[in-house]
Write a protein that holds these residues in place. Sequence first.
Motif, PDB file in Angstrom:
ATOM      1  N   GLU A 133       1.903   6.704  -6.762  1.00  0.00           N
ATOM      2  CA  GLU A 133       0.807   7.538  -7.281  1.00  0.00           C
ATOM      3  C   GLU A 133       0.883   8.970  -6.761  1.00  0.00           C
ATOM      4  N   TYR A 148       1.723  10.994   6.293  1.00  0.00           N
ATOM      5  CA  TYR A 148       1.523   9.580   5.930  1.00  0.00           C
ATOM      6  C   TYR A 148       2.873   8.870   5.810  1.00  0.00           C
ATOM      7  N   ASP A 164       0.831  -1.217   0.000  1.00  0.00           N
ATOM      8  CA  ASP A 164       0.000   0.000   0.000  1.00  0.00           C
ATOM      9  C   ASP A 164       0.859   1.260   0.000  1.00  0.00           C
ATOM     10  N   ILE A 165       1.897   1.234   0.808  1.00  0.00           N
ATOM     11  CA  ILE A 165       2.750   2.437   0.903  1.00  0.00           C
ATOM     12  C   ILE A 165       3.456   2.672  -0.434  1.00  0.00           C
ATOM     13  N   ARG A 181       2.403   1.876  -3.302  1.00  0.00           N
ATOM     14  CA  ARG A 181       1.420   2.379  -4.260  1.00  0.00           C
ATOM     15  C   ARG A 181       1.158   3.876  -4.039  1.00  0.00           C
ATOM     16  N   GLN A 182       1.018   4.239  -2.772  1.00  0.00           N
ATOM     17  CA  GLN A 182       0.764   5.660  -2.460  1.00  0.00           C
ATOM     18  C   GLN A 182       1.917   6.534  -2.952  1.00  0.00           C
ATOM     19  N   LYS A 236       0.486  10.127  -3.909  1.00  0.00           N
ATOM     20  CA  LYS A 236      -0.657  10.493  -3.066  1.00  0.00           C
ATOM     21  C   LYS A 236      -0.254  10.672  -1.607  1.00  0.00           C
ATOM     22  N   ALA A 237       1.007  10.361  -1.314  1.00  0.00           N
ATOM     23  CA  ALA A 237       1.399  10.281   0.096  1.00  0.00           C
ATOM     24  C   ALA A 237       1.724  11.653   0.685  1.00  0.00           C
TER      25      ALA A 237
END
Length: 461
Positions: A376, A383, A369-370, A372-373, A378-379
């Motif tokens: 993308e 976070y 998940d990290i 991916r963030q 998005k982090a």
Amino acid sequence: MLHLYNTLTRKKDIFSPVETGKVKMYVCGPTVYDYFHIGNARSFINADFIHRYFRYLGLDVKFIMNLTDVDDKIIKKSNEEKVAYSVVAEKYSWAFFEDIGKLKIYPATMYPTATSHMQEIIDMIAELIKKGFAYNNEGNVFYDISKFNGYGKLSGKKIEELEAGSRVEVNEEKKGPLDFALWKKAKEGEPFWESPWGNGRPGWHIECSAMSCKHLGETFDIHAGGSDLIFPHHENEIAQSEAASGKPFANYWLHFGFLNIDSEKMSKSLGNFFTTRDILKKFSAETLRFFYAQTHYASPLNFTADALEAADSGRLKIDNLYFKLEEIVKDEDCDDSLFASNYASFEEAMDDDINTPKAMAVVFDAVRDINRQIAENKASAAYLASAKKFIRRTAGDVLAVLGEAKKEAGLESQLIELLIQLRLEAKKEKNYALSDKIRDRLKEIGVILEDSKDKTSYKLN
Ligand code: AMP
Ligand code: ZN
């Protein structure tokens, strides 16, 4: 709520310590007559996962591991090497400390030795004789198992069956075939200590009863060791300690599964072993720990070099992310609530009888998940800082599978960035054959490039 599989009750019990907020745990340690092998290491590392998880939970842990520093094997080696028994014991005690340090094993509160607890051992034997549980036969003292009602309660063995099937050598000095030595009369050329029954040395089982009582009290929380110790070692410890104190001994008995090789227990006597020192020349401690963490502590585990190789590359996914986070997290301000469900899942796994394979899976879900963030974009800063902390607290503090490969991982990301830069330059020069080649070759080794409008980022597959 922490549940532990208790060999004594044969079920998973809710862990409820004698004193709230405190844990008293005793683990049978090595006999220091040689370098320890990776089978022993598996038991030590499994005990360490438990120890570290207690610390993670904020409990006040008193963790004791004994060293058996006088016994038949040590004496045999000292005779072979023509040195005093204590020279052998000292050499391999230091080797043990060196190796457990390399294995990232969190230090025990204390590592008591048999030879420094002779008085406690003698006192306990005297108490057992006084209460009628032991008898002295011309300088050899034996425990009379017929006097202890609960004999067999840990292993589930029945005395009659044991006696019938017993291959225990006929020993005229003992009343019953299962009676075991508490004090062994000195033999020519062997080390000895003075006692009320004459010169001699203690049996193996009594040292653990005496040392655990001295350092943890008559009743304490957890007693652990490899499953080969259930019978007779732990059964005998219970008989000794409960007879001497009249109180319950350890409340929870935990036993570690064997490390096998070709379906046989790895052991010194079979000669099918690798020393920890030798394995650590090829693999990191973190990789060995990761390999062990992937199997529940109580299950058997087969050792192969291929499995260790696979563990080595599997583990790197966590390192790669962690060291990427080390580079990008500038602000350490965390918001743990962002990872609340990850922490909850990790704790749920560990609370379920220290289920490290499940806990590892929780870490890997988070890593995915990290990544991916990050890929993308998005982090947020909070976070990323919280992500770093989550990985450090779980993979680092509890499982200790996080490498120290900071430089290597840093170097790896620098090399990838360098290739990305070269690909960009190739593109600028319209050398698309080369730029595609760089992208494709990186993909083959698991580095996926992702082009956006103004930059190229990468993720590891
Ligand atoms: P020892 O030095 O033989 O007394 O063993 C030290 C610890 O290692 C004990 O808790 C043993 O039960 C454990 N042990 C020995 N062999 C293995 C094995 N193959 N797999 C797991 N644990 C083992
Ligand atoms: Zn023991």
